[in-house]
Scaffold this active site. Structure first.
Site, short mmCIF file in Angstrom:
data_model
loop_
_atom_site.label_atom_id
_atom_site.label_comp_id
_atom_site.label_asym_id
_atom_site.label_seq_id
_atom_site.Cartn_x
_atom_site.Cartn_y
_atom_site.Cartn_z
CD GLU A 1 11.30 -6.11 5.77
OE1 GLU A 1 11.35 -5.70 4.68
OE2 GLU A 1 10.15 -6.38 6.46
CE LYS B 1 8.98 -4.22 8.60
NZ LYS B 1 8.37 -4.94 7.55
NE ARG C 1 -8.27 -3.87 4.15
CZ ARG C 1 -8.65 -4.74 3.12
NH1 ARG C 1 -8.78 -6.12 3.63
NH2 ARG C 1 -8.45 -4.32 1.99
CE LYS D 1 -0.45 -6.66 7.23
NZ LYS D 1 1.05 -6.56 7.42
CD1 TRP E 1 -4.01 5.01 4.77
CD2 TRP E 1 -4.10 5.05 2.58
NE1 TRP E 1 -2.91 5.07 4.52
CE2 TRP E 1 -2.81 5.24 3.08
CE3 TRP E 1 -4.56 4.81 1.32
CZ2 TRP E 1 -1.65 5.42 2.06
CZ3 TRP E 1 -3.37 4.98 0.36
CH2 TRP E 1 -2.17 5.29 0.89
CB CYS F 1 -10.84 2.15 2.01
SG CYS F 1 -10.22 3.91 1.86
CD GLU G 1 6.95 -0.67 6.96
OE1 GLU G 1 6.00 -1.20 6.12
OE2 GLU G 1 7.62 -1.84 7.67
CG ASN H 1 -10.92 -0.32 -0.98
OD1 ASN H 1 -10.01 0.66 -1.07
ND2 ASN H 1 -10.69 -1.43 -0.49
N GLY H 2 -10.80 2.44 -3.41
CA GLY H 2 -10.17 2.48 -4.76
C GLY H 2 -10.13 3.89 -5.19
CG HIS I 1 31.42 2.84 -4.72
ND1 HIS I 1 32.70 3.43 -5.62
CD2 HIS I 1 31.82 1.88 -4.26
CE1 HIS I 1 33.25 2.22 -5.63
NE2 HIS I 1 32.97 1.13 -5.16
N1 HGA Z 1 -10.34 7.18 -3.10
C1 HGA Z 1 -11.27 7.14 -2.35
C2 HGA Z 1 -10.81 5.76 -1.23
C3 HGA Z 1 -9.51 5.70 -1.05
C4 HGA Z 1 -9.18 4.22 -0.65
O1 HGA Z 1 -9.82 3.30 -1.41
N2 HGA Z 1 -8.19 3.86 0.01
O2 HGA Z 1 -7.72 2.60 0.35
C5 HGA Z 1 -10.77 7.95 -1.08
O3 HGA Z 1 -9.76 9.18 -1.05
O4 HGA Z 1 -11.82 8.42 -0.30
#
Ligand code: HGA
Length: 610
Positions: free
Chosen positions: A483, A487, A27, A605, A74, A2, A490, A98-99, A506
């Protein structure tokens, strides 16, 4: 992940906030939102999708106001939707976060009992409801937020505004990065200084548990114990952040692949001299700590973990001491044993990777000798909390799929293994000089590999309808294959697996048929003959092979086997050089498949949440 931006200014801030968001969009980007205080009223606009869509909505109306907050999300809790997008609002208060609030269900339950209702599925919404709840009894937003924080468990970087106090931002930090941007008669906040580069180069980094009250002319900070503290501001040179534009390239990832021949010499600068390693370039305590080191523990996630696996081989081979590489999200929840005199190494591009940071903090209670961070961001949490630091100097990496950060990490780890070997007298001057010379040749070899770009682009056409791919390597090239597979998955969304080629029989051999492309990394080294046998095992079962081989390894194109010739390089640097064509392959396959190369679905990111 986020992205957070906030501003308190005399001018209208919505365009500053939108510009900040677009700089953070790499991000995390499933939805976005903005809230400003317009003549004492809280106005909010939120959209699902990209910042561009939010900007279109904002530009349809006028959104005046000198105080505001904005967010790119995110999702961790609740689907990416308008209702779940930040800012979340309760009464006169709005928040971006964020969190993860781990005890959000418990708090929600409590607040439902107090008559609050909820409009989203997020954990974040409890932050704003809780602040609103305490505001009923507390004198201002700051005191309400301070009270709310006491109830929280989890990780947060969050900014609150309230239309009752239109000239304030209240900022909290615990486990997720936030920074204050200091302006002239205006101040800003963000989750990454990059967002604020157009408006200031002066930053104040908060410590864990800090709470800040920010107005146009003042910044007040309290630490976790509630004491008023002064946090110094630092000036951050915009150029050290690297160029945040694509230049003449189509994508950041393409630009970053090509930049590798430039950033590697940049990263070597001052770290070797006259054919010698300079162990002191790892920090003032490096020589003393390296002397004592008898074992190395490396902890990292994703691409950085692959760098750690390669380093494990190098450390054992050159320095003659044992080394382990482990995934941070596993290490932090495992009961592990610390060998005496073990150096703890973390590897993280952003220096904010939540699991790696938590592992570093845990290591401090586990009797490690000391810690070394291999990191690309000087002001990051991991850097600030480590005993020794090696900056990779890759410049800002914007593409979600890591490229130049990875190869500069490899360089750092090779310098580390060489320095350790030198201090432990495991290599003589001649070997040291040969290793250093090999390092100095990396940029020229990378340029040679980049000249194969067109060949690799044509080859990528073969992958467009594939659903799976298998990558093979042996020894130190096995993590290079891992790696390469990472890539490809992803950014092209093709399922890709990597195996140590000796493991084929195996199990994975059962997967081989004409639909399974098998990509092999085959430098000319001691294991080449063994690898040739593994290649035959695939051919005998009708597999289609793509062999990235040293030009002097004697491979030729044959039916169902394409050879991509790479320069003959010294063994010690082959993991760096052989990584590049695999990055190019993934890039071209993704282009043909039409995916969002720089911002692949579901990924972000700088993984700042657990
Ligand atoms: N938990 C919050 C924020 C998500 C977050 O920090 N993402 O990097 C949400 O889900 O909105």
């Amino acid at each position: 992940m986020c992205g957070i931006v906030g501003a308190v200014a005399q001018r209208d801030v919505s365009q500053i906030l939108l510009e900040g968001l677009s700089r953070l969009e790499y991000r995390g980007y499933d939805s976005a939102g903005i809230a400003v205080i317009d003549h004492g009223n809280l106005k909010r606009i939120r959209t699902a999708g990209k910042v561009r869509e939010l900007a279109e909505e904002v530009n349809k109306t006028v959104l005046p106001g000198g105080t505001g907050i904005a967010h790119t999300r995110w999702a961790t809790h609740g689907a990416p939707s308008v209702a779940n997008a930040h800012p979340h609002v309760s009464g006169n208060i709005a928040v971006v976060h964020n969190g993860i609030i781990e005890n959000y269900l418990e708090i929600k339950e409590r607040l439902l009992g107090e008559g609050f209702s909820f409009e989203s599925d997020t954990d974040t919404e409890v932050l704003v409801k809780l602040a609103d709840y305490y505001r009923r009894t507390e004198k201002d937003l700051l005191s309400a937020v301070k009270a709310a924080v006491r109830d929280l468990r989890g990780a947060y970087g969050a900014v609150f505004i309230s239309s009752d106090e239109p000239d304030h931002l209240v900022l909290i930090r615990s486990g997720s990065p936030v920074v204050i941007g200091v302006g002239l008669g205006e101040n800003f906040v963000a989750s990454d200084p990059l967002a604020l580069m157009p408006v200031t180069h002066n930053f104040i980094y908060l410590e864990e548990g800090d709470i800040a009250d920010i107005s146009r002319f003042s910044i007040s900070v309290w630490d976790a114990a509630g004491n008023a503290v002064k946090r110094e501001s630092v000036s951050s040179d915009a150029s050290s952040g690297g160029d945040a534009t694509k230049g003449n390239y189509h994508h950041f990832m393409e630009k970053e692949i090509y930049e590798q021949s430039i950033v590697i010499p940049q990263s070597l600068e001052g770290r070797i001299r006259n054919g010698r390693f300079l162990p002191e370039s790892f920090g003032a305590r490096a020589v003393e700590l390296f002397k004592e080191t008898e074992h190395v523990k490396i902890v990292a996630c994703g691409t950085s973990f692959h760098a750690g696996l390669i380093a494990k081989s190098w450390i054992e081979e050159f320095a003659g001491i044992t080394a382990d590489a482990e995934i941070a999200s596993e290490f932090r929840y495992r009961k592990s044993v610390t060998e005496p005199r073990t150096l703890f190494i973390t590897i993280s591009q952003s220096g904010e990777t939540a699991d790696t940071l938590a592992a570093l903090r845990l290591s401090k209670q586990q009797g490690y000798l000391g810690s070394l961070a291999i990191c690309n961001v000087p002001e990051s949490s991991i850097v600030r909390e480590s005993d020794m630091v090696f900056f990779t100097r890759a410049g800002r990496e914007i593409g979600v799929a890591s490229t130049k950060a990875f190869t500069t990490q490899l360089l750092a780890l090779l310098l580390f293994a060489g320095s350790l070997a030198k201090i432990k007298a495991r290599i003589d001057a001649e070997t040291e000089s040969a290793m250093v010379q090999a390092l100095e040749k990396i940029p020229a070899f990378i340029s040679d590999v980049l000249r194969q770009d067109d060949i690799i682009r044509k080859l990528s056409l073969d992958f467009v309808n594939k659903r799976n791919a298998l990558f093979l390597g042996r020894g130190v090239m096995c993590p290079v294959a891992m790696e390469g597979a990472l890539k490809l998955k992803e950014i092209s969304y093709i399922h890709a697996e990597a195996y140590a080629a000796g493991e084929l029989k195996h199990g994975p051999l059962a997967l081989i048929d004409s639909e399974m492309p098998v990509i092999v990394v085959a430098p000319r080294n001691d294991l080449l003959e063994k690898l040739r046998s593994n290649i035959q095992e695939v051919r005998a079962r009708g597999g289609v092979l793509y062999v990235f081989a040293s030009e002097n390894s004697g491979f030729r194109d044959e039916e169902n086997m394409k050879i991509i010739h790479l320069p003959a390089v010294p063994d010690v640097i082959s993991p760096v050089i052989y990584t590049i064509p695999l990055q190019l392959l993934a890039y071209h396959v993704a282009i043909i498949k039409g995916t969002d190369v720089d911002q692949p679905r579901n990924l972000a990111k700088s993984v700042t949440v657990e």
